[in-house]
Write a protein that holds these residues in place. Structure first.
Motif, short mmCIF file in Angstrom:
data_model
loop_
_atom_site.label_atom_id
_atom_site.label_comp_id
_atom_site.label_asym_id
_atom_site.label_seq_id
_atom_site.Cartn_x
_atom_site.Cartn_y
_atom_site.Cartn_z
N UNK A 108 124.60 3.91 52.82
CA UNK A 108 125.26 3.16 51.75
C UNK A 108 126.50 3.91 51.27
N UNK A 109 126.35 5.24 51.11
CA UNK A 109 127.49 6.02 50.65
C UNK A 109 128.16 6.70 51.84
N UNK A 110 129.40 7.09 51.64
CA UNK A 110 130.10 7.82 52.69
C UNK A 110 129.43 9.18 52.88
N UNK A 111 129.41 9.62 54.13
CA UNK A 111 128.84 10.92 54.45
C UNK A 111 129.59 12.04 53.77
N UNK A 112 130.89 11.79 53.53
CA UNK A 112 131.74 12.88 53.06
C UNK A 112 131.71 13.03 51.54
N UNK A 113 131.16 12.01 50.83
CA UNK A 113 131.17 12.14 49.38
C UNK A 113 130.17 13.22 48.97
N UNK A 114 130.60 14.03 48.02
CA UNK A 114 129.79 15.19 47.66
C UNK A 114 128.73 14.84 46.61
N UNK A 115 129.08 13.89 45.74
CA UNK A 115 128.16 13.55 44.67
C UNK A 115 126.96 12.79 45.23
N UNK A 116 125.80 13.09 44.73
CA UNK A 116 124.66 12.28 45.13
C UNK A 116 123.93 11.87 43.87
N UNK A 117 123.75 10.59 43.71
CA UNK A 117 123.14 10.07 42.50
C UNK A 117 121.72 9.65 42.83
N UNK A 118 120.88 10.63 43.06
CA UNK A 118 119.51 10.32 43.45
C UNK A 118 118.74 9.60 42.35
N UNK A 119 118.95 10.08 41.13
CA UNK A 119 118.20 9.49 40.01
C UNK A 119 118.58 8.03 39.83
N UNK A 120 119.89 7.76 39.92
CA UNK A 120 120.35 6.39 39.75
C UNK A 120 119.81 5.49 40.85
N UNK A 121 119.85 5.99 42.09
CA UNK A 121 119.36 5.21 43.23
C UNK A 121 117.87 4.92 43.05
N UNK A 122 117.17 5.94 42.60
CA UNK A 122 115.72 5.80 42.42
C UNK A 122 115.41 4.73 41.37
N UNK A 123 116.17 4.77 40.27
CA UNK A 123 115.94 3.80 39.19
C UNK A 123 116.17 2.38 39.71
N UNK A 124 117.22 2.23 40.53
CA UNK A 124 117.52 0.89 41.05
C UNK A 124 116.43 0.40 41.99
N UNK A 125 115.96 1.33 42.84
CA UNK A 125 114.90 0.94 43.78
C UNK A 125 113.65 0.52 43.02
N UNK A 126 113.30 1.32 41.99
CA UNK A 126 112.11 1.00 41.21
C UNK A 126 112.27 -0.36 40.53
N UNK A 127 113.47 -0.59 39.97
CA UNK A 127 113.71 -1.86 39.29
C UNK A 127 113.58 -3.03 40.27
N UNK A 128 114.19 -2.89 41.45
CA UNK A 128 114.12 -3.96 42.45
C UNK A 128 112.69 -4.21 42.89
N UNK A 129 111.96 -3.12 43.12
CA UNK A 129 110.61 -3.29 43.66
C UNK A 129 109.70 -3.92 42.61
N UNK A 130 109.96 -3.64 41.31
CA UNK A 130 109.15 -4.29 40.27
C UNK A 130 109.52 -5.75 40.15
N UNK A 131 110.82 -6.01 40.15
CA UNK A 131 111.29 -7.38 39.95
C UNK A 131 110.78 -8.32 41.03
#
Lengths: 513, 349
Positions: A108-131
C-alpha cells in the motif's frame, strides 16, 4: 427508483482469441454501483479470460473497459487496481509467513517511505473487521489461519485499499455452508455502503441468493443476461449448459462384458479437489461412458485411478473380473488401457522431446522398442512415422520437437500412440479441450470408431454438450460422488446440471432418510 | 520489457550468442590485463602458448583436463535429470580414498588384476556417497543441493581426520599425507617418456560411454524424460525415484574416477590438496558444455587450457593468475546469458 444508477464498470464487446480458440466473443457486461452481478458459466466458458482482460493480464483483440466512466488502457495491470477494482482470487495471494496486518498493508505504501504508521493501520483494520463482521486477529500469522479466515483477510485487504468494485472468483468453492452464509452477510453490508460486486460462480443456488443480475457465458459467448427476479435455477442451468442439443449421429451400441470395474473405490483428496467417495463404475465393451461434472469434483481422481496413477485407499479395481494389485501407470498400459490425459502439454507429452521420443513414451520398455535396456531407434522412428501417416499429424518430420506442433496435432500423436496398441479400455480426459472444430470432430470420430471395435471408453469432460452427444451412458460426478447411470436421452441438460450442482445427491439423501 | 520464448531458434541464434560470449570474455580479460599493466595481446598469446604451445604445455593441459572431464561428466549426467549434484568434490575424494586404501599394499596383486578392482571400488565409493543424498531426496524430499554441498565439507574433514590419524604416512615426516601407492596400483603412461597417463584415455572412454548411455539406452531416455518433465514422465510410468537413484549412482561413480585418476595417474598418494576444486569446476565445465557429454571434453580442455596457460603467462608477463579465475567466471556467466538469448527474445512493451 427515480435516480439513474451510476455505472461502476462496463466491459463492452470484448473479444479475445488464442490462436484458433475464441475465448471471449464480443462479451459485454455492465455493473451498477451497489449491485451484484453474477458471472455464470462452465469451466472454459471464458470467465477467467474476461477478468484477466479487465486486470490487464491479457490485451483484448477488441472492445473497451470502463471503470466509473474512465476507459482503462489495455494491457496495464495497475490501471484497474488504481481505478478501485479489487479481486479475491480462487487461489489466495497471501504471504503465509507474514501476519494478517502485514499482508493487508503490503504494497500500500511506497517501499522508500521511512514513516510507518502501524498503529493507524491497525486501528483501520480493526474498524473494518468490526464493521463488516470479518473477525480475524491482525497479529495472527496467515500460515496458521483456516481457509475461511484467509478469505476474510483477502476481503479486508481489498476493503483496506478502498476498492469500489470487488470481484470474487469462485469465493464459496473453499467454504463450508456456514462460512458461505457469513460471507454473504458481509457482502450485503458492503453493498449497502456502495460497493459493487462481480460474483463468479457456477453454483446456481448461491447465484440466486446473492446476485441482482446474472450474465451467463457459454463457449466464450454471451448466452444471456437476466435479472434474478425474472429467472429460476432451471432456466439458468439450461442457459449455462445450452439447450440446443447437437444431433447425435451416434448409432446405438450393445454393451458387452465389463472390462474395467471400480468397486466402492475411495481415494484421498487432491489439494482442494475431492477424491472419489465410494465410487462403483463398470466400463463395458462397446460403450462410451460419459462422466459429466463441474471441474474439480473428483474427475482428476477418477482419471488417476483408471490411468494407474493412484491406487484406491479403499475398494477394488478389477480388470476383466480379476482384482489388480500393484496398480501403476505401466501396469495400466500393459493391461491395454489407453490413456489420453487432461493436459496434453504438461502430462501427455514432453515438450522438448521429438515426436519419436514422445511416441514411445509409455512403451519404451516393451520389446517393440528396446532390447535389454538399449533402445531401437529404427523401430521407434518407424512407429512415429506410422502414426504421423495414419493419424494425419501435420509436422515437418518425426524428429521435430513436439512443442512446435499445434494442440490438435499433438493430440493426434497421443491418440495414435495409445490407439495403435489396440487398447481394450480408453480413458479420454477432456480429449478436445482447446482444439479447433476440425480436430474435435477427428478425436470424436476416433473414439466412436474404437467403441465400435469393442473398446470401452470413459469420456471425462466438463463440456456437457460433448458428453451428451457421444455417451451411451452418462454419470454425473459431484464432490467425489457418482450419480446413478443415465441412459442416452434420459436426462435434459438442465436436469444433469442440477446433478452437477449436487442437487440430485441431496434429494437422494432426503429420500433415504 | 519481458522475455518471450522463441519456438524454433534458427542456427544463427544458436551459434552467435555463444561466439559472442567467448569474444566478450576475451575482451574483458584483455581490459584486465591492461589494468595490470601488460600488453593484452601478449598476455592472450602467452596464455595460448602456455596451454597449447609446446608438447610439454599440451600434455600439462591434457593432464589438468582429465579430472575435469570426470567431474564435468558427473555434473552433466546429474543435471540432465535435474538432480543437482554439487558434491562432485566429495565424491572425488571418496574415489581417491578408496584408491589409497586398496593400492598401498593391502592387495598385493599385479596391475592387471589390481587396477580394475580399484577402479570398480572407487566407482562404488563415489556412488555410495551420492546414494545418501539421493535417498534423502526421494524418500523425504530433502533438497539435494544442500545435502551434496554440505557433504563436501563433511567428507573433506573426514579425509583430514584420516590423514592425521590412521592413514598418515609413517615416512611422511609429519605431513598429513597417505602412504604412496605400490607401483602395481599406478596408472601407466600412455607413451613412454611422456607425462600423459592412462587416466586421460579413461576419461575419453567415459565421455563416449556416457554419450552412448544418454542417447541409446532406456536409462538415458528415462533420465532425459525425468529432467525435462517429471509430470509427464510419471504419467507415462517412468519410475522417477528409481531413475534419480540410478542417475546419482552414475554421477557419483564418475566423479570418484577423477579422484582415482589423480592419485593413481599423477600424485601417487592422497593429500588434502589433491583437488583445487575440481568438483566445483566440473559444474562450470558441464554448463559450458550445455550438459553434452562430448562437449564436456571440449569444455574441460578449454578450462584446463586457461588455468595452465595463465600459470605460465603469469610467470612471463607478471600478471596475477587470478586472471584465469575471472576469465572462467565471466565465460560461465556469459554462456548462461547466451543460452538464454538463444531461447528467448527480449520484447519491449
Amino acid at each position: 427508483m427515480c435516480s439513474t444508477p451510476v455505472e461502476a464498470l462496463s466491459l463492452d464487446a470484448i473479444t479475445k482469441r488464442f490462436g484458433e480458440l475464441t475465448a471471449n466473443d464480443a462479451v459485454s457486461l455492465s455493473l451498477n454501483q451497489g449491485e451484484v452481478v453474477a458471472l455464470l458459466g462452465e469451466n472454459g466458458a471464458g470467465k477467467t479470460t474476461l477478468m484477466n482482460i479487465l486486470f490487464g493480464q491479457y490485451t483484448a483483440d477488441s472492445g473497451t473497459v470502463r471503470v466509473f466512466g474512465e476507459t482503462i488502457p489495455p494491457g496495464n495491470s495497475r490501471a484497474a487496481l488504481d481505478a478501485g477494482v479489487g479481486m479475491v482470487h480462487q487461489h489466495f495471494t497471501l504471504a503465509d509467513n507474514l501476519t494478517v496486518q502485514e499482508n493487508i498493508t503490503l504494497g500500500v505504501r511506497s517501499l522508500l517511505s521511512l514513516r510507518s504508521d502501524r498503529a493507524g493501520a491497525r486501528a483501520r483494520i480493526t474498524a473494518l473487521s468490526e464493521k463488516y463482521h470479518l473477525a480475524v486477529s491482525p497479529d495472527a500469522r496467515v500460515g496458521a489461519l483456516s481457509v475461511g479466515e484467509r478469505q476474510r483477510v483477502e476481503i479486508l485487504k481489498a476493503l483496506y485499499r478502498d476498492v469500489r468494485i470487488l470481484i470474487l472468483d469462485e469465493p464459496t468453492a473453499v467454504l463450508t455452508p456456514q462460512e458461505t452464509d457469513d460471507l454473504f452477510a458481509t457482502l450485503r453490508l458492503a453493498i449497502a455502503d456502495g460497493l459493487s460486486i462481480i460474483f463468479i460462480s457456477h453454483k446456481l443456488h448461491e447465484v440466486m441468493a446473492i446476485a441482482d443480475r446474472v450474465v451467463v457465458l457459454r463457449h466464450g459467448k454471451m448466452a444471456g443476461g437476466v435479472r434474478i427476479a425474472d429467472t429460476d435455477k432451471q432456466a439458468l442451468a439450461a442457459m449455462m449448459m445450452g439447450t440446443e442439443a447437437t444431433p447425435p449421429k451416434v448409432a446405438k451400441s450393445t454393451p458387452g462384458a465389463a472390462l474395467l470395474e471400480l468397486r466402492n473405490v475411495t481415494t484421498p483428496d487432491v489439494g482442494n479437489a475431492p477424491g472419489l467417495r465410494s465410487v462403483s463404475l463398470a466400463l463395458r465393451a462397446g460403450q462410451i461412458i460419459g462422466l459429466a461434472g463441474v471441474s474439480g469434483n473428483g474427475q482428476a481422481a477418477m482419471a488417476d485411478v483408471v490411468g494407474g496413477l493412484v491406487s484406491p485407499a479403499q475398494g477394488q479395481v478389477l480388470l476383466a473380473d480379476a482384482e489388480v494389485n500393484n496398480w501403476t501407470p505401466r501396469a495400466a498400459v500393459q493391461s491395454g488401457i489407453a490413456r489420453i490425459p487432461e493436459d496434453r502439454h504438461k502430462t501427455g507429452t514432453i515438450a522438448d522431446f521429438d515426436l519419436t521420443e514422445n511416441a514411445i513414451l509409455e512403451r519404451y520398455k516393451s520389446a517393440d522398442f528396446s532390447t535389454r535396456g538399449w533402445l531401437n531407434w529404427g523401430k521407434s522412428r518407424a512407429f512415429a512415422d506410422a502414426i504421423i501417416d495414419k493419424y494425419d499429424v501435420r509436422c515437418p518430420g518425426a524428429d521435430t520437437p513436439i512443442r512446435l506442433l499445434s494442440g490438435g496435432n499433438m493430440q493426434k500423436l497421443i491418440l495414435g500412440r495409445v490407439l495403435e496398441a489396440n487398447p481394450q479400455v480408453i480413458l479420454a480426459n477432456q480429449p478436445v479441450r482447446g482444439l479447433d472444430i476440425g480436430a474435435v470432430n477427428y478425436v470424436h470420430s476416433q473414439l466412436l470408431a474404437a467403441r465400435d471395435r469393442g473398446a470401452a471408453v470413459l469420456l471425462i469432460s466438463e463440456d456437457l454438450d460433448e458428453v451428451m452427444a457421444l455417451s451411451d451412458v452418462i454419470h454425473v460426478i459431484a464432490d467425489g460422488r457418482l450419480s446413478p447411470a443415465f441412459d442416452r436421452g434420459q436426462m435434459t441438460p438442465a436436469q444433469l446440471g442440477l446433478w452437477m450442482a449436487g442437487q440430485g445427491f441431496e434429494d437422494e439423501v432426503a429420500h433415504a432418510s | 520489457m519481458r522475455l518471450e520464448p522463441i519456438k524454433n531458434p534458427s542456427l544463427g541464434r544458436k551459434l552467435v550468442p555463444p561466439a559472442l560470449a567467448l569474444t566478450t570474455t576475451i575482451v574483458i580479460a584483455s581490459l584486465l590485463a591492461m589494468l595490470a599493466g601488460a600488453n593484452p595481446f601478449s598476455v592472450l598469446g602467452l596464455i595460448l602458448k602456455g596451454a597449447f604451445g609446446s608438447q610439454f604445455a599440451l600434455l600439462e593441459t591434457l593432464n589438468r583436463a582429465t579430472p575435469l572431464i570426470f567431474t564435468g561428466l558427473a555434473v552433466a549426467v546429474a543435471f540432465r535429470a535435474k538432480f543437482w549434484n554439487i558434491g562432485a568434490e566429495a565424491q572425488l575424494y571418496a574415489g581417491a580414498l578408496m584408491t589409497v586404501l586398496l593400492g598401498t599394499g593391502f592387495l598385493p596383486w599385479p596391475s592387471a588384476a589390481l587396477l580394475p578392482v580399484i577402479i570398480l571400488a572407487s566407482i562404488l565409493a563415489g556412488a555410495f556417497l551420492l546414494l545418501i543424498p539421493a535417498l534423502l531426496k526421494t524418500r523425504f524430499g530433502v533438497d539435494e543441493v544442500v545435502t551434496t554441498l554440505l557433504f563436501n565439507f563433511i567428507f573433506l574433514l573426514f579425509i583430514s581426520m584420516l590423514l592425521e590419524g590412521p592413514l598418515k604416512d609413517p615416512m611422511g615426516m609429519g605431513w598429513p599425507k597417505s602412504a604412496r601407492l605400490i607401483p602395481e596400483a599406478r596408472l601407466p603412461r600412455i607413451f613412454e617418456g611422456l607425462r600423459l597417463h592412462w587416466g586421460f584415455a579413461l576419461a575419453l572412454i567415459s565421455a563416449v560411454g556416457v554419450w552412448v548411455i544418454q542417447t541409446r539406452s532406456t536409462l538415458g531416455y528415462e533420465m532425459r524424460a525425468v529432467g525435462l518433465n517429471k509430470q509427464a514422465a510419471a504419467f507415462a510410468g517412468i519410475p522417477i525415484n528409481l531413475v534419480l537413484v540410478k542417475t546419482a549412482l552414475l554421477s557419483g561413480g564418475l566423479a570418484a574416477l577423477a579422484g582415482f585418476s589423480e592419485v593413481a595417474g599423477l600424485k601417487g598418494s592422497l593429500t588434502l590438496d589433491l583437488s583445487p576444486g575440481f568438483g566445483y569446476t566440473g559444474i562450470i565445465v558441464a554448463m559450458l558444455a550445455l550438459l553434452n557429454p562430448l562437449g564436456v571434453v571440449v569444455a574441460a580442455l578449454f578450462v584446463a587450457g586457461i588455468f595452465v596457460g595463465a600459470d605460465s603467462m603469469s610467470r612471463a608477463a607478471d600478471v596475477p593468475t587470478y586472471l584465469a579465475d575471472i576469465m572462467l567466471a565471466v565465460a560461465l556467466l556469459l554462456m548462461v546469458l547466451a543460452i538464454m538469448l538463444a531461447r528467448f527474445r527480449v520484447v519491449r512493451d
